[in-house]
Design a protein around this motif. Structure first.
Motif, PDB file in Angstrom:
ATOM      1  N   LYS A  60       0.833  -1.202   0.000  1.00  0.00           N
ATOM      2  CA  LYS A  60       0.000   0.000   0.000  1.00  0.00           C
ATOM      3  C   LYS A  60       0.866   1.250   0.000  1.00  0.00           C
ATOM      4  N   GLU A  61       1.936   1.244   0.769  1.00  0.00           N
ATOM      5  CA  GLU A  61       2.834   2.389   0.823  1.00  0.00           C
ATOM      6  C   GLU A  61       3.422   2.677  -0.557  1.00  0.00           C
ATOM      7  N   MET A  62       3.833   1.619  -1.265  1.00  0.00           N
ATOM      8  CA  MET A  62       4.425   1.824  -2.581  1.00  0.00           C
ATOM      9  C   MET A  62       3.384   2.306  -3.581  1.00  0.00           C
ATOM     10  N   LEU A  63       2.154   1.818  -3.474  1.00  0.00           N
ATOM     11  CA  LEU A  63       1.089   2.285  -4.362  1.00  0.00           C
ATOM     12  C   LEU A  63       0.792   3.747  -4.110  1.00  0.00           C
ATOM     13  N   ASN A  64       0.699   4.126  -2.836  1.00  0.00           N
ATOM     14  CA  ASN A  64       0.413   5.514  -2.483  1.00  0.00           C
ATOM     15  C   ASN A  64       1.559   6.430  -2.874  1.00  0.00           C
ATOM     16  N   GLN A  65       2.755   5.906  -2.878  1.00  0.00           N
ATOM     17  CA  GLN A  65       3.906   6.728  -3.161  1.00  0.00           C
ATOM     18  C   GLN A  65       3.909   7.221  -4.600  1.00  0.00           C
ATOM     19  N   GLY A  66       3.279   6.510  -5.506  1.00  0.00           N
ATOM     20  CA  GLY A  66       3.239   6.929  -6.891  1.00  0.00           C
ATOM     21  C   GLY A  66       2.751   8.358  -7.038  1.00  0.00           C
ATOM     22  N   GLU A  75       3.141  10.715  -4.862  1.00  0.00           N
ATOM     23  CA  GLU A  75       4.098  11.613  -4.223  1.00  0.00           C
ATOM     24  C   GLU A  75       5.407  11.662  -4.994  1.00  0.00           C
ATOM     25  N   HIS A  76       5.457  10.988  -6.106  1.00  0.00           N
ATOM     26  CA  HIS A  76       6.687  10.768  -6.854  1.00  0.00           C
ATOM     27  C   HIS A  76       7.256  12.077  -7.388  1.00  0.00           C
ATOM     28  N   ASP A  77       8.517  12.330  -7.204  1.00  0.00           N
ATOM     29  CA  ASP A  77       9.203  13.495  -7.734  1.00  0.00           C
ATOM     30  C   ASP A  77       9.242  13.390  -9.253  1.00  0.00           C
ATOM     31  N   SER A  78       8.753  14.404  -9.952  1.00  0.00           N
ATOM     32  CA  SER A  78       8.608  14.303 -11.402  1.00  0.00           C
ATOM     33  C   SER A  78       9.933  14.185 -12.133  1.00  0.00           C
ATOM     34  N   SER A  79      11.045  14.526 -11.511  1.00  0.00           N
ATOM     35  CA  SER A  79      12.324  14.421 -12.205  1.00  0.00           C
ATOM     36  C   SER A  79      13.103  13.171 -11.812  1.00  0.00           C
ATOM     37  N   GLU A  99       6.188  -3.147  -9.646  1.00  0.00           N
ATOM     38  CA  GLU A  99       4.878  -2.493  -9.596  1.00  0.00           C
ATOM     39  C   GLU A  99       5.027  -0.993  -9.372  1.00  0.00           C
ATOM     40  N   HIS A 100       5.869  -0.616  -8.436  1.00  0.00           N
ATOM     41  CA  HIS A 100       6.107   0.803  -8.166  1.00  0.00           C
ATOM     42  C   HIS A 100       6.690   1.481  -9.399  1.00  0.00           C
ATOM     43  N   HIS A 101       7.631   0.842 -10.044  1.00  0.00           N
ATOM     44  CA  HIS A 101       8.277   1.388 -11.230  1.00  0.00           C
ATOM     45  C   HIS A 101       7.251   1.631 -12.340  1.00  0.00           C
ATOM     46  N   LEU A 102       6.370   0.661 -12.554  1.00  0.00           N
ATOM     47  CA  LEU A 102       5.334   0.803 -13.580  1.00  0.00           C
ATOM     48  C   LEU A 102       4.391   1.958 -13.265  1.00  0.00           C
ATOM     49  N   LYS A 103       3.974   2.057 -12.006  1.00  0.00           N
ATOM     50  CA  LYS A 103       2.971   3.046 -11.626  1.00  0.00           C
ATOM     51  C   LYS A 103       3.546   4.439 -11.430  1.00  0.00           C
ATOM     52  N   SER A 104       4.836   4.577 -11.486  1.00  0.00           N
ATOM     53  CA  SER A 104       5.417   5.899 -11.297  1.00  0.00           C
ATOM     54  C   SER A 104       6.362   6.242 -12.447  1.00  0.00           C
ATOM     55  N   CYS A 105       7.533   5.681 -12.439  1.00  0.00           N
ATOM     56  CA  CYS A 105       8.575   6.037 -13.410  1.00  0.00           C
ATOM     57  C   CYS A 105       8.136   5.809 -14.853  1.00  0.00           C
ATOM     58  N   ILE A 119       5.093   5.373 -16.202  1.00  0.00           N
ATOM     59  CA  ILE A 119       3.984   6.249 -16.597  1.00  0.00           C
ATOM     60  C   ILE A 119       4.485   7.669 -16.840  1.00  0.00           C
ATOM     61  N   GLU A 120       5.303   8.189 -15.949  1.00  0.00           N
ATOM     62  CA  GLU A 120       5.828   9.545 -16.112  1.00  0.00           C
ATOM     63  C   GLU A 120       6.603   9.699 -17.403  1.00  0.00           C
ATOM     64  N   ARG A 121       7.471   8.750 -17.674  1.00  0.00           N
ATOM     65  CA  ARG A 121       8.300   8.862 -18.871  1.00  0.00           C
ATOM     66  C   ARG A 121       7.467   8.742 -20.139  1.00  0.00           C
ATOM     67  N   ILE A 122       6.458   7.897 -20.145  1.00  0.00           N
ATOM     68  CA  ILE A 122       5.574   7.801 -21.311  1.00  0.00           C
ATOM     69  C   ILE A 122       4.812   9.116 -21.489  1.00  0.00           C
ATOM     70  N   GLN A 123       4.308   9.679 -20.398  1.00  0.00           N
ATOM     71  CA  GLN A 123       3.598  10.954 -20.472  1.00  0.00           C
ATOM     72  C   GLN A 123       4.492  12.075 -20.994  1.00  0.00           C
ATOM     73  N   GLU A 124       5.792  11.952 -20.754  1.00  0.00           N
ATOM     74  CA  GLU A 124       6.753  12.943 -21.252  1.00  0.00           C
ATOM     75  C   GLU A 124       7.171  12.650 -22.687  1.00  0.00           C
ATOM     76  N   GLY A 125       6.639  11.574 -23.264  1.00  0.00           N
ATOM     77  CA  GLY A 125       6.954  11.231 -24.650  1.00  0.00           C
ATOM     78  C   GLY A 125       8.155  10.320 -24.809  1.00  0.00           C
ATOM     79  N   ASP A 126       8.708   9.831 -23.723  1.00  0.00           N
ATOM     80  CA  ASP A 126       9.882   8.957 -23.761  1.00  0.00           C
ATOM     81  C   ASP A 126       9.435   7.507 -23.863  1.00  0.00           C
TER      82      ASP A 126
END
Length: 116
Positions: free
Chosen positions: A5-11, A13-17, A85-91, A93-100
């Motif tokens: 749950k902590e890792m899911l919630n952390q997505g 709070e993820h630092d965008s950079s 799971e954390h990587h998929l839900k944060s890193c 997704i962010e990189r795809i949204q940035e076009g990477d």
């Protein structure tokens, strides 16, 4: 709160950079609670490995040692699943949204290594 749950919630709070390339380095940000939980799990695994070494040194019956090895592999797989799971839900997704979209190739390479 469980580590899952902590890792899911952390997505959220993820630092965008944290997961975008900054030169040659990418970093991920985990909360102190997540880091502590992962470290505790890895410390237990480290202890199990030392225990297996001791079993080998004592000439313990092979089947018993193999069962302990299976236990360590299972524990490592659990840590890997949580991080993936954390990587998929944060890193990712962010990189795809940035076009990477290169992140998808990177992800497939990593997943192939995990499921060997």
């Amino acid at each position: 709160m469980s580590l899952e749950k902590e890792m899911l919630n952390q997505g959220s709070e993820h630092d965008s950079s944290c997961c975008t390339p900054d030169g040659s380095e990418r970093k991920s940000h985990h909360s102190d609670k997540v880091k502590s939980s992962l470290t505790s799990r890895l410390n237990r695994i480290e202890g199990q490995i030392r225990g297996i070494k001791g079993l080998i040194e004592k000439d313990t019956y092979c089947d018993d040692v193999l069962n302990q090895i299976a236990s360590v592999q299972s524990a490592l797989n659990g840590v890997g699943k949580l991080l993936l799971e954390h990587h998929l839900k944060s890193c990712v997704i962010e990189r795809i949204q940035e076009g990477d979209t290169e992140v998808l190739t990177e992800l497939m390479t990593t997943m192939n290594k995990l499921i060997k």
